[in-house]
Design a protein around this motif. Structure first.
Motif, PDB file in Angstrom:
ATOM      1  N   LEU A 149       0.834  -1.201   0.000  1.00  0.00           N
ATOM      2  CA  LEU A 149       0.000   0.000   0.000  1.00  0.00           C
ATOM      3  C   LEU A 149       0.872   1.256   0.000  1.00  0.00           C
ATOM      4  O   LEU A 149       0.583   2.224  -0.718  1.00  0.00           O
ATOM      5  N   ALA A 150       1.939   1.247   0.788  1.00  0.00           N
ATOM      6  CA  ALA A 150       2.839   2.406   0.824  1.00  0.00           C
ATOM      7  C   ALA A 150       3.453   2.659  -0.551  1.00  0.00           C
ATOM      8  O   ALA A 150       3.534   3.803  -1.008  1.00  0.00           O
ATOM      9  N   CYS A 151       3.880   1.611  -1.209  1.00  0.00           N
ATOM     10  CA  CYS A 151       4.476   1.752  -2.536  1.00  0.00           C
ATOM     11  C   CYS A 151       3.442   2.268  -3.533  1.00  0.00           C
ATOM     12  O   CYS A 151       3.731   3.160  -4.343  1.00  0.00           O
ATOM     13  N   ALA A 152       2.232   1.730  -3.486  1.00  0.00           N
ATOM     14  CA  ALA A 152       1.175   2.183  -4.388  1.00  0.00           C
ATOM     15  C   ALA A 152       0.887   3.668  -4.186  1.00  0.00           C
ATOM     16  O   ALA A 152       0.769   4.435  -5.160  1.00  0.00           O
ATOM     17  N   GLN A 153       0.784   4.090  -2.943  1.00  0.00           N
ATOM     18  CA  GLN A 153       0.497   5.496  -2.659  1.00  0.00           C
ATOM     19  C   GLN A 153       1.649   6.403  -3.075  1.00  0.00           C
ATOM     20  O   GLN A 153       1.432   7.520  -3.547  1.00  0.00           O
ATOM     21  N   TYR A 154       2.865   5.917  -2.925  1.00  0.00           N
ATOM     22  CA  TYR A 154       4.021   6.711  -3.351  1.00  0.00           C
ATOM     23  C   TYR A 154       4.033   6.861  -4.871  1.00  0.00           C
ATOM     24  O   TYR A 154       4.262   7.960  -5.390  1.00  0.00           O
ATOM     25  N   ILE A 155       3.787   5.772  -5.608  1.00  0.00           N
ATOM     26  CA  ILE A 155       3.764   5.859  -7.066  1.00  0.00           C
ATOM     27  C   ILE A 155       2.658   6.813  -7.522  1.00  0.00           C
ATOM     28  O   ILE A 155       2.859   7.621  -8.441  1.00  0.00           O
ATOM     29  N   GLY A 166      12.977  15.985  -5.837  1.00  0.00           N
ATOM     30  CA  GLY A 166      12.215  15.968  -4.599  1.00  0.00           C
ATOM     31  C   GLY A 166      11.751  14.595  -4.182  1.00  0.00           C
ATOM     32  O   GLY A 166      11.074  14.451  -3.168  1.00  0.00           O
ATOM     33  N   ALA A 167      12.141  13.573  -4.952  1.00  0.00           N
ATOM     34  CA  ALA A 167      11.614  12.236  -4.704  1.00  0.00           C
ATOM     35  C   ALA A 167      12.078  11.651  -3.383  1.00  0.00           C
ATOM     36  O   ALA A 167      11.305  10.973  -2.697  1.00  0.00           O
ATOM     37  N   GLN A 170      10.020  12.941  -0.495  1.00  0.00           N
ATOM     38  CA  GLN A 170       8.664  12.399  -0.573  1.00  0.00           C
ATOM     39  C   GLN A 170       8.629  10.925  -0.205  1.00  0.00           C
ATOM     40  O   GLN A 170       7.686  10.444   0.416  1.00  0.00           O
ATOM     41  N   ALA A 171       9.667  10.192  -0.603  1.00  0.00           N
ATOM     42  CA  ALA A 171       9.673   8.737  -0.435  1.00  0.00           C
ATOM     43  C   ALA A 171       9.885   8.298   1.002  1.00  0.00           C
ATOM     44  O   ALA A 171       9.441   7.212   1.394  1.00  0.00           O
ATOM     45  N   ALA A 172      10.586   9.100   1.806  1.00  0.00           N
ATOM     46  CA  ALA A 172      11.031   8.667   3.130  1.00  0.00           C
ATOM     47  C   ALA A 172       9.932   8.045   3.994  1.00  0.00           C
ATOM     48  O   ALA A 172      10.105   6.941   4.527  1.00  0.00           O
ATOM     49  N   PRO A 173       8.773   8.680   4.165  1.00  0.00           N
ATOM     50  CA  PRO A 173       7.759   8.065   5.033  1.00  0.00           C
ATOM     51  C   PRO A 173       7.178   6.776   4.449  1.00  0.00           C
ATOM     52  O   PRO A 173       6.814   5.855   5.194  1.00  0.00           O
ATOM     53  N   PHE A 174       7.099   6.696   3.145  1.00  0.00           N
ATOM     54  CA  PHE A 174       6.567   5.488   2.515  1.00  0.00           C
ATOM     55  C   PHE A 174       7.544   4.319   2.675  1.00  0.00           C
ATOM     56  O   PHE A 174       7.146   3.185   2.964  1.00  0.00           O
ATOM     57  N   LEU A 175       8.825   4.604   2.498  1.00  0.00           N
ATOM     58  CA  LEU A 175       9.841   3.572   2.687  1.00  0.00           C
ATOM     59  C   LEU A 175       9.900   3.115   4.138  1.00  0.00           C
ATOM     60  O   LEU A 175      10.118   1.933   4.420  1.00  0.00           O
ATOM     61  N   HIS A 176       9.687   4.056   5.060  1.00  0.00           N
ATOM     62  CA  HIS A 176       9.672   3.689   6.481  1.00  0.00           C
ATOM     63  C   HIS A 176       8.519   2.736   6.772  1.00  0.00           C
ATOM     64  O   HIS A 176       8.687   1.753   7.513  1.00  0.00           O
ATOM     65  N   ARG A 177       7.363   3.009   6.209  1.00  0.00           N
ATOM     66  CA  ARG A 177       6.218   2.119   6.405  1.00  0.00           C
ATOM     67  C   ARG A 177       6.539   0.711   5.886  1.00  0.00           C
ATOM     68  O   ARG A 177       6.201  -0.287   6.521  1.00  0.00           O
ATOM     69  N   ALA A 233      15.503   8.249 -14.594  1.00  0.00           N
ATOM     70  CA  ALA A 233      16.772   8.318 -13.865  1.00  0.00           C
ATOM     71  C   ALA A 233      16.744   9.531 -12.973  1.00  0.00           C
ATOM     72  O   ALA A 233      16.480  10.645 -13.399  1.00  0.00           O
ATOM     73  N   THR A 234      16.990   9.335 -11.690  1.00  0.00           N
ATOM     74  CA  THR A 234      16.890  10.425 -10.734  1.00  0.00           C
ATOM     75  C   THR A 234      18.251  10.962 -10.339  1.00  0.00           C
ATOM     76  O   THR A 234      19.275  10.306 -10.474  1.00  0.00           O
ATOM     77  N   GLU A 235      18.228  12.186  -9.839  1.00  0.00           N
ATOM     78  CA  GLU A 235      19.449  12.811  -9.362  1.00  0.00           C
ATOM     79  C   GLU A 235      19.770  12.293  -7.954  1.00  0.00           C
ATOM     80  O   GLU A 235      18.911  11.796  -7.257  1.00  0.00           O
ATOM     81  N   ASP A 236      21.026  12.459  -7.542  1.00  0.00           N
ATOM     82  CA  ASP A 236      21.378  12.136  -6.160  1.00  0.00           C
ATOM     83  C   ASP A 236      20.821  13.248  -5.295  1.00  0.00           C
ATOM     84  O   ASP A 236      21.207  14.403  -5.410  1.00  0.00           O
ATOM     85  N   ASP A 237      19.885  12.896  -4.437  1.00  0.00           N
ATOM     86  CA  ASP A 237      19.267  13.964  -3.646  1.00  0.00           C
ATOM     87  C   ASP A 237      19.297  13.599  -2.203  1.00  0.00           C
ATOM     88  O   ASP A 237      18.883  13.000  -1.496  1.00  0.00           O
TER      89      ASP A 237
END
Length: 237
Positions: A149-155, A166-167, A170-177, A233-237
């Motif tokens: 569910l966390a991955c679906a909501q993040y996508i 900014g990814a 944004q991703a941090a709380p979803f990855l924590h879940r 491809a994302t930047e190092d952020d």
């Protein structure tokens, strides 16, 4: 983009666009198989079908959930699969949740299979279908798996827009879940069989690969292919 999140059993009609999520571990394994050179991946409806396909095509690589079993070449573990050379090989995959979810929406006009490792590429493809409703199929735990569910909501969030830079925030709380989910705990503590110590970490690698995983009907079987999305491809952020 209109989105809804359902478990496999809640699929009462064929969606137009479906994103099937299995973070731990089916579609993380699928992504790694493509990264290791697999040409395509066929989803089997049962272990018997997987073995039958393997018997007809001895050069195929057969993957299943759980402990090793006769006739199968590999278990559903990204940590184990990442060392295999699959260049030009075809793979047949059968898992408890992910493959079942994908087969459940096989008649949708677009089916994407995803985990965090292909999240941004999946979101970019969804942006091109922004006017269509998207059904996210949460495959684990009868639709209640927190990591899926966390991955679906993040996508869905990424598909709504936003620069790659900014990814990470944004991703941090979803990855924590996902990292604190029941599935992650079961993998770490050995409740599940056929596990490599790096599996959870590999499943939580955001945007590891710059391709999306597209499913389609091919000669009567559900076939997955990698669809390159260079802009993912994302930047190092």
């Amino acid at each position: 983009m209109d989105t809804r999140y359902v478990g496999i059993a809640e699929l009462t009609q064929v969606p137009s666009v479906a994103v099937v999520i299995d973070v731990m571990r089916a579609f993380t394994v699928t992504a790694w198989a493509f990264a290791r050179g697999a040409e395509r991946i066929v989803l089997a409806e049962s272990l018997d079908e997987a073995l039958a396909l393997k018997a007809r095509h001895p050069d195929w690589v057969a993957i299943k959930d759980g402990p090793p079993a006769p006739g199968f070449d590999m278990v559903n573990s990204p940590g184990m699969l990442r060392s295999m050379d699959l260049s030009g090989r075809k793979v047949v995959q059968k898992t408890t949740a992910g493959t079942v979810g994908a087969l459940a929406v096989k008649d949708a006009s677009l089916v994407l299979c995803a985990g965090f490792v292909v999240a941004e590429a999946t979101a970019l493809l969804l942006r091109s279908r922004a006017r269509e409703a998207v059904t996210f199929v949460v495959t684990g735990e009868d639709g209640r798996a927190e990591e899926d569910l966390a991955c679906a909501q993040y996508i869905a969030l990424r598909a709504a827009g936003g620069a790659p830079a900014g990814a990470a925030e944004q991703a941090a709380p979803f990855l924590h879940r996902a990292a604190t989910s029941r599935a992650a705990e079961e993998l770490v503590t050995g409740v599940r069989a056929g596990v490599h110590p790096d599996d959870v970490a590999l499943c939580l690698e955001r945007d590891r690969f710059p391709f999306a995983i597209v499913a389609s009907r091919d000669a009567g079987v559900m076939t997955l292919r990698a669809c390159e999305v260079p802009a993912a491809a994302t930047e190092d952020d």
